[in-house]
Scaffold this motif. Sequence first.
Motif, PDB file in Angstrom:
ATOM      1  N   ILE A 249     -22.572  58.862 -19.499  1.00 50.19           N
ATOM      2  CA  ILE A 249     -21.635  58.303 -20.480  1.00 50.19           C
ATOM      3  C   ILE A 249     -20.210  58.363 -19.942  1.00 50.19           C
ATOM      4  O   ILE A 249     -19.432  57.404 -20.080  1.00 50.19           O
ATOM      5  CB  ILE A 249     -21.746  59.058 -21.819  1.00 50.19           C
ATOM      6  N   LEU A 250     -19.866  59.494 -19.311  1.00 52.42           N
ATOM      7  CA  LEU A 250     -18.537  59.625 -18.710  1.00 52.42           C
ATOM      8  C   LEU A 250     -18.337  58.562 -17.630  1.00 52.42           C
ATOM      9  O   LEU A 250     -17.268  57.934 -17.538  1.00 52.42           O
ATOM     10  CB  LEU A 250     -18.366  61.021 -18.108  1.00 52.42           C
ATOM     11  N   GLY A 251     -19.376  58.349 -16.827  1.00 49.01           N
ATOM     12  CA  GLY A 251     -19.290  57.342 -15.778  1.00 49.01           C
ATOM     13  C   GLY A 251     -19.072  55.947 -16.335  1.00 49.01           C
ATOM     14  O   GLY A 251     -18.320  55.149 -15.766  1.00 49.01           O
ATOM     15  N   LEU A 252     -19.723  55.647 -17.444  1.00 50.77           N
ATOM     16  CA  LEU A 252     -19.541  54.339 -18.082  1.00 50.77           C
ATOM     17  C   LEU A 252     -18.095  54.152 -18.553  1.00 50.77           C
ATOM     18  O   LEU A 252     -17.511  53.070 -18.411  1.00 50.77           O
ATOM     19  CB  LEU A 252     -20.495  54.187 -19.263  1.00 50.77           C
ATOM     20  N   VAL A 253     -17.525  55.212 -19.109  1.00 51.74           N
ATOM     21  CA  VAL A 253     -16.131  55.147 -19.562  1.00 51.74           C
ATOM     22  C   VAL A 253     -15.203  54.895 -18.370  1.00 51.74           C
ATOM     23  O   VAL A 253     -14.274  54.074 -18.443  1.00 51.74           O
ATOM     24  CB  VAL A 253     -15.739  56.449 -20.288  1.00 51.74           C
ATOM     25  N   LEU A 254     -15.467  55.581 -17.250  1.00 55.51           N
ATOM     26  CA  LEU A 254     -14.652  55.389 -16.056  1.00 55.51           C
ATOM     27  C   LEU A 254     -14.835  53.982 -15.480  1.00 55.51           C
ATOM     28  O   LEU A 254     -13.867  53.333 -15.071  1.00 55.51           O
ATOM     29  CB  LEU A 254     -15.014  56.433 -14.995  1.00 55.51           C
ATOM     30  N   PHE A 255     -16.086  53.511 -15.470  1.00 52.64           N
ATOM     31  CA  PHE A 255     -16.371  52.202 -14.896  1.00 52.64           C
ATOM     32  C   PHE A 255     -15.656  51.091 -15.658  1.00 52.64           C
ATOM     33  O   PHE A 255     -15.111  50.162 -15.070  1.00 52.64           O
ATOM     34  CB  PHE A 255     -17.880  51.956 -14.896  1.00 52.64           C
TER      35      PHE A 255
END
Length: 323
Positions: free
Chosen positions: A138-144
Amino acid sequence: MDTKSQAPIGIMLAITTAMCWGSLPIAMKQVLVVMDPFTVVWFRFSLAAIVLGCILASRHRLPSMLIFKSPRWLILLLIATCGLLGNFVLFGSSLQYLSPTASQVIGQLSPVGMMFASVVILKERMRITQVIGAGMLILGLVLFFNTSLIEIFTRLTDYTLGVLLGIGAAMVWVTYGVAQKFLLRQLASPQILFLLYTLCSIALLPLASPAMLSQLSGWQFACLLFCGANTLVGYGALAEAMARWQAAQVSAFVTLTPLFTLLFSDLLALAWPGMFAAPVLNVIGYLGAFVVVAGAMFSAIGHRWWPGRTELNLVAKLKPPGE
């Protein structure tokens, strides 16, 4: 079968699957310029059903039609069909608004959804590493999507619609995944896929426009054939990898799919800038793609580095009273 001796073959097959799935949206993007998603998906299912049917027939392994006489198995088969059909159509539709890389990054929500569905429906154990991996994803999606977060959450633009369609595709896939787990008790994986491909092809026929095939250029038709072959090779390599290697390790390698999409997109844009578009990402976006993959991978194999008692404690907390 010696698992260690089969590991190199399992790795090659798992990477083949990741490369197939990573290149698929790039080829589909070329075809969707002319064809609608329903026709593209119908062609993929039809080609896969014909080729896989011929392979099974040559080995005398076509599924028995007796499965259609049992209401239970028939309902499960229809649920799996709707799940796979919805996933393919929604994924293809999202590609009309998103880059191939973005669609594949969102697709990593599928294993997370499958994880929670397995705990709730199939009563499987959930490890704390899976929860941590889901949080990383989920954190990665926010960063992406760091440059598009305001647009996604405040306005219903084409980009937002693409994200919603991608999330829908990932969630609908969970329905297919759960139903397939039950069907595997009755049929082999290739037999299930043959039935699903056939049923999906029949269901899409009224919505497809086969006449659009004549509008494709030679290059676009080659991309369409690649999409059809990709369905067979990708899922076939995955099934063989699972048979030769442990499922957790195979799943970990398959999570590399978005990185292959990112790599292929950048390389093709460098080689043919007029035909392929490079992903529009800043440094944080690239970092986010890697975090998404790391989270999915940690969910798959992170338990190997985590104390076993933590898993048992978490399972005890998650089990409902009376389990």
